[in-house]
Write an enzyme that holds these catalytic residues in place. Structure first.
Site, short mmCIF file in Angstrom:
data_model
loop_
_atom_site.label_atom_id
_atom_site.label_comp_id
_atom_site.label_asym_id
_atom_site.label_seq_id
_atom_site.Cartn_x
_atom_site.Cartn_y
_atom_site.Cartn_z
N HIS B 289 -0.91 7.47 -8.72
CA HIS B 289 -0.98 6.96 -7.35
C HIS B 289 -0.10 5.71 -7.26
CE1 HIS B 289 -2.55 5.43 -3.63
NE2 HIS B 289 -3.39 6.45 -3.51
N ARG B 337 1.49 9.83 -3.67
CA ARG B 337 1.27 10.79 -4.75
C ARG B 337 2.24 11.96 -4.60
NH1 ARG B 337 -4.85 12.59 -4.11
NH2 ARG B 337 -5.16 11.33 -2.24
N LYS B 340 2.55 14.46 -1.50
CA LYS B 340 1.81 13.93 -0.35
C LYS B 340 2.81 13.34 0.64
CE LYS B 340 -2.29 12.51 -0.25
NZ LYS B 340 -3.46 12.80 0.59
N ASP B 343 4.08 7.20 3.86
CA ASP B 343 3.18 6.28 4.57
C ASP B 343 3.76 4.88 4.37
OD1 ASP B 343 1.21 4.38 5.18
OD2 ASP B 343 -0.44 5.69 4.53
N CYS B 345 2.62 2.01 4.15
CA CYS B 345 1.99 1.03 3.27
C CYS B 345 2.58 1.10 1.86
CB CYS B 345 0.47 1.21 3.23
SG CYS B 345 -0.09 2.66 2.36
N TYR B 346 3.08 2.29 1.46
CA TYR B 346 3.68 2.41 0.13
C TYR B 346 5.05 1.75 0.06
CZ TYR B 346 -0.20 5.53 -0.50
OH TYR B 346 -1.47 6.06 -0.55
N ASP B 405 1.71 3.58 9.78
CA ASP B 405 1.91 4.54 8.69
C ASP B 405 3.11 5.44 8.98
OD1 ASP B 405 1.71 7.08 7.55
OD2 ASP B 405 -0.46 7.20 7.60
N ASP B 412 -1.81 -1.03 12.54
CA ASP B 412 -2.95 -1.87 12.16
C ASP B 412 -2.44 -2.99 11.25
OD1 ASP B 412 -2.78 -0.86 9.49
OD2 ASP B 412 -3.97 0.86 10.05
N HIS B 415 -1.04 -1.89 7.66
CA HIS B 415 0.31 -1.32 7.63
C HIS B 415 1.36 -2.32 8.08
CE1 HIS B 415 -1.99 2.45 7.33
NE2 HIS B 415 -0.93 2.86 6.64
#
Lengths: 317, 506
Positions: B289, B337, B340, B343, B345-346, B405, B412, B415
């Protein structure tokens, strides 16, 4: 007046209202009266170290309003154990709550504590599988499943079939691949050496190769293949023939998988005099098949002591 | 997402997120000769856009579309379809463009978005009652990344967190809640950001951290809670920023297992979190992750210099390969991941790994050769692609601002903060000074994490990334994820170490 303050059962408790720290708290939450009151009683019972049936009701109320409340979950577990409660009943209640709050972490830690104490995992794997219907990649649920396997020694039962079932459903589900790896290798930590004899190796290689056959550009089985040869101590070159079905320098226009080309680059690099071929594979990735990672492919070339080339030169060649 | 526990991705999503608002593609994607299946992006060919980077050109996008559809591939295709119109400049959502054709960073709007939660939150936020410290951090740190003044929040934050600090040490999510590593980390960083560190009881913190240290070398998130790699990073952050003694307190239960220091067996424990895929998982054997990779690397960069501790405890080549593949095609952001979805945030959790890894790879050798290790060319990853994803897809249009995201998600604080720090990682250069000392002789404090230098994007960098000066985010410390000034302040403030002698205890 609220639910608790009006209840004679709670008359002996002096609630502890929220201390906001000052007159102008930052990011203050305008709690509903119900939440504020319930939390005030919760703080009071925790301060008094009370473990009782009425505390269980209080925690249930709070969890309903805020399932991410780790403090309340941990206190509930303590209370259940203190009162020696019927943990089967607790699991039934948890089942409903888990289905409502799929992604909540605390619920799974709590379940872990309860089932550990029960020392019996009957029905657990079935319940977990049910959870995967809605979200087959839920990190907490997969972690819990691993714990079940280890705690109750489920290595030899139906776990392998279970991963096959999950991967039949979605061969790109990396969580299921990870679980499969764990089932095959996870006992090493317990001192049981992963038995990478030829039979097991063939079974796992075939399984991953079959998945690649269906979905050549699916990273999960390629990662799995690389890991098998590394762990089993087999040369990477043993995958060469297979990788060449999906990428070949002789047919640079019909590469079917960037992961195959990446693997070939590593295989060439290990061959005597293969560096240039490795460089060609990496150039092809940078110039055509995976240009978003062009810096990484150039880095890999530099690791081999090769100069980076311009994309134009590669395309012209 | 991992580090925030269930706060951001679960509770907020479940409670506050709208139904997905998918942006429809123009109805001309029936030219499917390339792959034989309808694929998002086919319409772009018609428009003859050539200024796009290669990974966004039709010839690249059309590659490798396996015919065998599953839940995963359908989700991946849907995400590509919602992002492509933004990535290619077909739909700029009305955000003014910079001179390179990318949307400007909406600084004012995002700042206003981050100020808002600090004013107060409506009742449904009770679902975040256990993770309110994160809001302090995301909002104040995010504002500081935009060079907003946050000193006016100092007194109020210090007052607000007082009831969150427990007598036994550490901070909980709210008044009467158990001390928790994540809440402690978030509170600490928010306090450092506004200059309010005086409110922390360092000695109690030291004792409490001694109760979450485990015999195997890792840390639990709270007493009785899970042990995972977030705990290790959060705890070591507190120990280093606050200059707490590295010796375990005498009352630490871990001493019975023969451990004497917080750092005992820690690197070894982190090693066990590297999975068969090469990436890092929350705890041994779990799935790789992206967020945990950052926790592992940042923790190792607290323990020592990156070029020493990272290769000592991790297989760097395999880790780099794994993280590289998380940069998604065609979006250019990162997924958490394998297989997936991208997003924002990554952008921080994975994007933030690169400065640490590049320093690990380069080491003192090349630094000497070239004078400086920083170069406009990124060495391992694609900065340009990340910047494009964040500016085109993740900015919420309109006066309220905020970052999200992906286009179909609501913005939010989580993010917004991590999009901004991801932008900073992509835009600016961070290097490690290999000649600086790694331990303070007097107090024993680990100093490696303080040896980082940030360099603002040069004109050349900006051109390469298609941004203007106004689109560039402030320097963000690559290990502690707050402004460098805030890190320096904490370093200076606690330089003497030790604990204040309380009157009457002698």
């Amino acid at each position: 007046m609220g639910k608790y303050s009006e209840d004679p059962l709670w008359a002996d408790i002096e609630p502890l209202p929220t201390d906001e720290g000052g007159p102008n708290p930052l990011a203050a939450i305008a709690y509903s009266e119900e939440y504020e009151e319930t939390m005030s009683y919760m703080r009071a019972v925790m301060a008094a170290n009370e473990y009782s049936d009425r505390v269980l009701e209080l925690t249930e109320d709070l969890i309903d309003m805020n399932p991410a409340h780790y403090t309340v979950w941990l206190y509930r577990a303590k209370t259940l154990f203190h009162l020696d409660k019927d943990l089967r009943e607790e699991l039934e209640w948890l089942n409903e709550t888990a289905l409502e709050h799929q992604k909540n972490y605390q619920i799974w830690h709590h379940r872990n504590l309860i089932v550990d104490r029960l020392d019996d995992c009957e029905g657990e794997t079935e319940f977990v599988e049910q959870m995967f219907v809605k979200d087959a990649k839920n990190y907490h649920v997969w972690s819990y499943r691993q714990w079940l396997v280890k705690r109750f020694g489920l290595w030899e039962t139906e776990e392998l079939e279970f991963t096959e079932r999950m991967l039949r459903e979605d061969v790109r589900n990396n969580s299921a691949w990870n679980h499969r790896w764990y089932i095959v290798n996870g006992r090493e930590a317990e001192g049981v050496k992963g038995e990478w004899d030829e039979g097991l190796r063939k079974r796992e290689l075939d399984f991953a190769k079959n998945a690649v056959g269906k979905t050549p550009q699916n990273q999960s089985p390629w990662n799995y293949l690389r890991a098998i040869v590394r762990t089993a101590g087999v040369p990477l070159a043993s995958l060469k023939e297979f990788a060449e079905q999906y990428a070949s320098l002789d047919r640079p226009d019909s590469v079917r998988s960037s992961f195959a080309l990446d693997l070939l680059a590593d295989i060439f690099a290990e061959e005597e005099g293969g560096k240039d071929k490795a460089g060609k594979a990496l150039d092809l990735l940078a110039a055509k098949y995976d240009p978003i990672r062009k810096n990484y492919w150039a880095y890999r070339k530099s690791q081999l002591g090769l100069e980076s080339s311009t994309p134009e030169a590669v395309v012209a060649a | 997402m991992a580090i925030t526990d269930s706060a951001a991705d679960d509770t907020l999503d479940e409670l506050l997120r709208n139904k997905a608002r998918i942006i429809e593609l123009p109805d001309d994607n029936n030219e499917d000769e390339v792959t034989g299946v309808p694929f998002p992006g086919n319409h772009l060919r018609k428009n003859g856009i050539h200024h796009l980077p290669q990974w966004l050109q039709q010839t690249t996008i059309g590659l490798f579309h396996d015919d065998y559809n599953t839940v995963s591939s359908e989700a991946l295709d849907k995400t590509a379809a919602e992002c492509l119109p933004h990535l290619t400049g077909q739909d700029n959502q009305g955000i003014p463009l910079n001179r390179h054709g990318l949307p400007h960073l909406q600084r004012k709007q995002h700042a206003s978005f981050l100020h808002t939660p600090l004013k107060g939150l409506p009742a449904p936020y009770a679902a975040m009652d256990a993770s309110r410290p994160w809001l302090f951090y995301w909002c104040t740190a995010g504002l500081s990344f935009l060079r907003e003044d946050v000193s006016m929040y100092r007194e109020r934050l210090m007052e607000t967190v007082r009831p969150l600090q427990n007598k036994i040490g550490g901070f909980g999510g709210g008044h009467g809640q158990l001390s928790h590593c994540a809440c402690t980390y978030a509170t600490l960083l928010a306090l450092a950001t506004v200059g309010g560190l005086d409110v922390i009881d360092r000695e109690a913190m030291w004792h409490w951290l001694g109760t979450v240290k485990q015999a195997d070398g890792g840390f639990r998130m709270a007493i009785g809670a899970e042990e995972d790699i977030r705990g290790a990073y959060c705890a070591m952050t507190a120990i280093t920023l606050l200059n707490l003694p590295l010796e375990l307190p005498p009352d630490s239960p871990t001493r019975e297992a023969g451990l004497t220091h917080f750092t005992d067996r820690l690197g070894e424990w982190i090693s066990t979190c590297q999975s068969y895929e090469g990436g890092i998982s929350s705890a041994p054997n779990h799935e790789v992750h992206g967020a945990y990779a950052f926790c592992a690397l940042a923790c190792l960069c607290i323990l020592g210099p990156p070029h020493i501790t990272i290769p000592k405890y991790l297989d760097v080549d395999r880790l780099i390969r794994c993280l590289t593949t998380l940069q998604t095609n065609p979006e250019g952001g990162f997924a958490g991941r394998t297989n997936k979805l991208v997003d924002a945030c990554y952008s921080h959790w994975v994007g933030g790994c690169w400065a640490l890894l590049e320093a690990a790879v380069v080491g003192p050798h090349e630094a000497k050769q070239n004078g400086s290790v920083s170069s406009a060319e990124s060495r391992l990853w694609n900065r340009e692609a990340l910047v494009r994803y964040l500016l085109t897809c993740c900015q919420q249009p309109g006066p309220k601002g905020g970052m999200r995201d992906k286009p179909s998600a609501r913005p939010d604080g989580y993010h917004t903060c991590y999009s901004l720090s991801g932008l900073s990682a992509a835009q600016n250069q961070y290097t490690y000074n290999t000649t600086a000392s790694t331990t303070d002789r007097e107090t024993g404090r680990l100093l490696s994490a303080f040896n980082w230098k940030g360099e603002r994007a040069s004109e050349g960098d900006m051109k390469g990334l298609s941004v203007e000066r106004n689109d560039v985010v402030e320097l963000v410390h690559p290990v502690f994820v707050i402004r460098f000034e805030a890190v320096e302040e904490a370093r200076r403030k606690f330089a003497r170490g030790g604990f204040p002698v309380v009157e009457g205890t002698d």
